[in-house]
Design a protein around this motif. Structure first.
Motif, PDB file in Angstrom:
ATOM      1  N   TYR A  65       0.834  -1.207   0.000  1.00  0.00           N
ATOM      2  CA  TYR A  65       0.000   0.000   0.000  1.00  0.00           C
ATOM      3  C   TYR A  65       0.870   1.259   0.000  1.00  0.00           C
ATOM      4  O   TYR A  65       0.642   2.179  -0.775  1.00  0.00           O
ATOM      5  CB  TYR A  65      -0.935   0.012   1.211  1.00  0.00           C
ATOM      6  CG  TYR A  65      -1.702   1.303   1.330  1.00  0.00           C
ATOM      7  CD1 TYR A  65      -2.812   1.553   0.515  1.00  0.00           C
ATOM      8  CD2 TYR A  65      -1.311   2.294   2.232  1.00  0.00           C
ATOM      9  CE1 TYR A  65      -3.491   2.749   0.604  1.00  0.00           C
ATOM     10  CE2 TYR A  65      -1.992   3.489   2.319  1.00  0.00           C
ATOM     11  CZ  TYR A  65      -3.084   3.716   1.505  1.00  0.00           C
ATOM     12  OH  TYR A  65      -3.762   4.908   1.583  1.00  0.00           O
ATOM     13  N   ALA A  66       1.876   1.292   0.887  1.00  0.00           N
ATOM     14  CA  ALA A  66       2.708   2.488   1.036  1.00  0.00           C
ATOM     15  C   ALA A  66       3.410   2.862  -0.260  1.00  0.00           C
ATOM     16  O   ALA A  66       3.500   4.030  -0.615  1.00  0.00           O
ATOM     17  CB  ALA A  66       3.734   2.277   2.151  1.00  0.00           C
ATOM     18  N   LEU A  67       3.911   1.854  -0.977  1.00  0.00           N
ATOM     19  CA  LEU A  67       4.668   2.122  -2.202  1.00  0.00           C
ATOM     20  C   LEU A  67       3.826   1.997  -3.459  1.00  0.00           C
ATOM     21  O   LEU A  67       4.344   2.110  -4.566  1.00  0.00           O
ATOM     22  CB  LEU A  67       5.881   1.185  -2.267  1.00  0.00           C
ATOM     23  CG  LEU A  67       6.860   1.310  -1.099  1.00  0.00           C
ATOM     24  CD1 LEU A  67       7.982   0.298  -1.241  1.00  0.00           C
ATOM     25  CD2 LEU A  67       7.409   2.711  -0.988  1.00  0.00           C
ATOM     26  N   ASP A  68       2.523   1.724  -3.286  1.00  0.00           N
ATOM     27  CA  ASP A  68       1.578   1.608  -4.396  1.00  0.00           C
ATOM     28  C   ASP A  68       2.079   0.600  -5.444  1.00  0.00           C
ATOM     29  O   ASP A  68       2.240   0.926  -6.622  1.00  0.00           O
ATOM     30  CB  ASP A  68       1.333   2.981  -5.033  1.00  0.00           C
ATOM     31  CG  ASP A  68       0.070   2.996  -5.879  1.00  0.00           C
ATOM     32  OD1 ASP A  68      -0.794   2.115  -5.690  1.00  0.00           O
ATOM     33  OD2 ASP A  68      -0.065   3.896  -6.753  1.00  0.00           O
ATOM     34  N   ILE A  69       2.316  -0.624  -4.988  1.00  0.00           N
ATOM     35  CA  ILE A  69       2.843  -1.685  -5.844  1.00  0.00           C
ATOM     36  C   ILE A  69       1.697  -2.545  -6.353  1.00  0.00           C
ATOM     37  O   ILE A  69       0.844  -2.972  -5.576  1.00  0.00           O
ATOM     38  CB  ILE A  69       3.856  -2.559  -5.072  1.00  0.00           C
ATOM     39  CG1 ILE A  69       5.002  -1.692  -4.531  1.00  0.00           C
ATOM     40  CG2 ILE A  69       4.395  -3.677  -5.946  1.00  0.00           C
ATOM     41  CD1 ILE A  69       5.925  -2.421  -3.574  1.00  0.00           C
ATOM     42  N   LYS A  70       1.686  -2.809  -7.641  1.00  0.00           N
ATOM     43  CA  LYS A  70       0.649  -3.649  -8.242  1.00  0.00           C
ATOM     44  C   LYS A  70       1.026  -5.130  -8.127  1.00  0.00           C
ATOM     45  O   LYS A  70       2.189  -5.463  -7.931  1.00  0.00           O
ATOM     46  CB  LYS A  70       0.470  -3.259  -9.701  1.00  0.00           C
ATOM     47  CG  LYS A  70      -0.095  -1.849  -9.853  1.00  0.00           C
ATOM     48  CD  LYS A  70      -0.012  -1.355 -11.271  1.00  0.00           C
ATOM     49  CE  LYS A  70      -0.460   0.081 -11.416  1.00  0.00           C
ATOM     50  NZ  LYS A  70       0.010   1.004 -10.432  1.00  0.00           N
ATOM     51  N   ASP A  71       0.034  -6.011  -8.253  1.00  0.00           N
ATOM     52  CA  ASP A  71       0.274  -7.456  -8.147  1.00  0.00           C
ATOM     53  C   ASP A  71       1.342  -7.928  -9.131  1.00  0.00           C
ATOM     54  O   ASP A  71       2.218  -8.710  -8.779  1.00  0.00           O
ATOM     55  CB  ASP A  71      -1.020  -8.246  -8.371  1.00  0.00           C
ATOM     56  CG  ASP A  71      -1.999  -8.098  -7.217  1.00  0.00           C
ATOM     57  OD1 ASP A  71      -1.601  -7.598  -6.149  1.00  0.00           O
ATOM     58  OD2 ASP A  71      -3.170  -8.498  -7.383  1.00  0.00           O
ATOM     59  N   SER A  72       1.248  -7.463 -10.373  1.00  0.00           N
ATOM     60  CA  SER A  72       2.209  -7.899 -11.391  1.00  0.00           C
ATOM     61  C   SER A  72       3.633  -7.452 -11.032  1.00  0.00           C
ATOM     62  O   SER A  72       4.600  -8.174 -11.263  1.00  0.00           O
ATOM     63  CB  SER A  72       1.816  -7.366 -12.767  1.00  0.00           C
ATOM     64  OG  SER A  72       1.719  -5.956 -12.744  1.00  0.00           O
ATOM     65  N   GLU A  73       3.750  -6.251 -10.446  1.00  0.00           N
ATOM     66  CA  GLU A  73       5.071  -5.775 -10.009  1.00  0.00           C
ATOM     67  C   GLU A  73       5.582  -6.618  -8.841  1.00  0.00           C
ATOM     68  O   GLU A  73       6.782  -6.884  -8.740  1.00  0.00           O
ATOM     69  CB  GLU A  73       5.001  -4.308  -9.585  1.00  0.00           C
ATOM     70  CG  GLU A  73       4.753  -3.357 -10.737  1.00  0.00           C
ATOM     71  CD  GLU A  73       4.545  -1.926 -10.286  1.00  0.00           C
ATOM     72  OE1 GLU A  73       4.905  -1.020 -11.061  1.00  0.00           O
ATOM     73  OE2 GLU A  73       4.010  -1.695  -9.182  1.00  0.00           O
ATOM     74  N   MET A  74       4.672  -7.042  -7.973  1.00  0.00           N
ATOM     75  CA  MET A  74       5.078  -7.889  -6.839  1.00  0.00           C
ATOM     76  C   MET A  74       5.615  -9.223  -7.333  1.00  0.00           C
ATOM     77  O   MET A  74       6.622  -9.714  -6.820  1.00  0.00           O
ATOM     78  CB  MET A  74       3.914  -8.102  -5.873  1.00  0.00           C
ATOM     79  CG  MET A  74       3.595  -6.866  -5.057  1.00  0.00           C
ATOM     80  SD  MET A  74       2.424  -7.173  -3.753  1.00  0.00           S
ATOM     81  CE  MET A  74       3.478  -7.912  -2.524  1.00  0.00           C
ATOM     82  N   VAL A  75       4.946  -9.809  -8.342  1.00  0.00           N
ATOM     83  CA  VAL A  75       5.422 -11.073  -8.916  1.00  0.00           C
ATOM     84  C   VAL A  75       6.824 -10.880  -9.460  1.00  0.00           C
ATOM     85  O   VAL A  75       7.713 -11.719  -9.241  1.00  0.00           O
ATOM     86  CB  VAL A  75       4.456 -11.568 -10.020  1.00  0.00           C
ATOM     87  CG1 VAL A  75       5.050 -12.732 -10.789  1.00  0.00           C
ATOM     88  CG2 VAL A  75       3.110 -11.952  -9.425  1.00  0.00           C
ATOM     89  N   GLU A  76       7.046  -9.759 -10.140  1.00  0.00           N
ATOM     90  CA  GLU A  76       8.369  -9.459 -10.697  1.00  0.00           C
ATOM     91  C   GLU A  76       9.411  -9.286  -9.589  1.00  0.00           C
ATOM     92  O   GLU A  76      10.537  -9.773  -9.698  1.00  0.00           O
ATOM     93  CB  GLU A  76       8.298  -8.189 -11.547  1.00  0.00           C
ATOM     94  CG  GLU A  76       9.582  -7.861 -12.262  1.00  0.00           C
ATOM     95  CD  GLU A  76       9.486  -6.598 -13.106  1.00  0.00           C
ATOM     96  OE1 GLU A  76      10.560  -6.081 -13.457  1.00  0.00           O
ATOM     97  OE2 GLU A  76       8.367  -6.142 -13.397  1.00  0.00           O
ATOM     98  N   MET A  77       9.029  -8.615  -8.494  1.00  0.00           N
ATOM     99  CA  MET A  77       9.964  -8.406  -7.385  1.00  0.00           C
ATOM    100  C   MET A  77      10.329  -9.728  -6.718  1.00  0.00           C
ATOM    101  O   MET A  77      11.487  -9.935  -6.362  1.00  0.00           O
ATOM    102  CB  MET A  77       9.368  -7.429  -6.372  1.00  0.00           C
ATOM    103  CG  MET A  77       9.325  -6.012  -6.875  1.00  0.00           C
ATOM    104  SD  MET A  77       8.529  -4.929  -5.691  1.00  0.00           S
ATOM    105  CE  MET A  77       8.150  -3.533  -6.729  1.00  0.00           C
TER     106      MET A  77
END
Length: 175
Positions: A12-24
């Protein structure tokens, strides 16, 4: 506060999307699907609510986020934000040993890795905490950022971690 809570608040704090999380996660050497990410972030409705030591209710999630999973995400976040570290000539590339040794060191490691990923200085961290009404001295912050086992190491409590993530949300979501 459990690892799932940390992950949700950080997302939430960094406004990360699900697809970006998978990449991370992938950059942190952990293959995970978008559905698994959503399970890590989805709370389960429970009939009986427990409270942690500070009186906050303990949340249950569809899939428990283990320390290794959280650390893989944090490592991936560093690579995502700063780029892959180039190996020095003659240096062998080896798998990074996990920094999270137990549940008590999770907040300290999270703080260190976020400091690296977001290129924060100690003054930045103190400013973020000040925005949430938590005042910490430079020496106290230095003790929290030390490696576990060092002489002046101090454990980072959930209160500081929770307020730091809240301060990140104030800073990064209002830009």
């Amino acid at each position: 506060m459990n690892n799932n809570d940390r992950l949700v608040r950080l997302r939430y704090a960094l406004d990360i999307k699900d697809s970006e999380m998978v990449e991370m996660f992938k950059l942190g050497d952990l293959e995970i699907t978008k559905e698994e990410v959503q399970q890590l972030l989805t709370k389960v409705k429970s009939k009986q609510t427990q409270a942690d030591e500070e009186g906050y209710s303990v949340n249950e999630y569809m899939k428990k986020c283990k320390n290794t999973v959280l650390e893989a995400f944090l490592n991936g976040l560093i690579v995502f934000k700063r780029g892959k570290k180039e190996a020095q000539p003659g240096e062998q590339t080896s798998k990074v040993e996990g920094m999270i040794k137990n549940d008590r060191s999770v907040n300290n490691v999270m703080l260190k890795k976020l400091k690296i990923a977001l290129s924060l200085t100690s003054d930045d961290i103190l400013g973020i905490l000040d925005e949430t009404g938590v005042h910490l001295s430079k020496s106290e912050l230095s003790a929290v950022l030390r490696r576990e086992g060092q002489r002046n190491y101090k454990e980072c409590g959930d209160r500081y971690a929770r307020n730091f993530l809240k301060g990140l949300a104030l800073r990064y979501r209002n830009d």
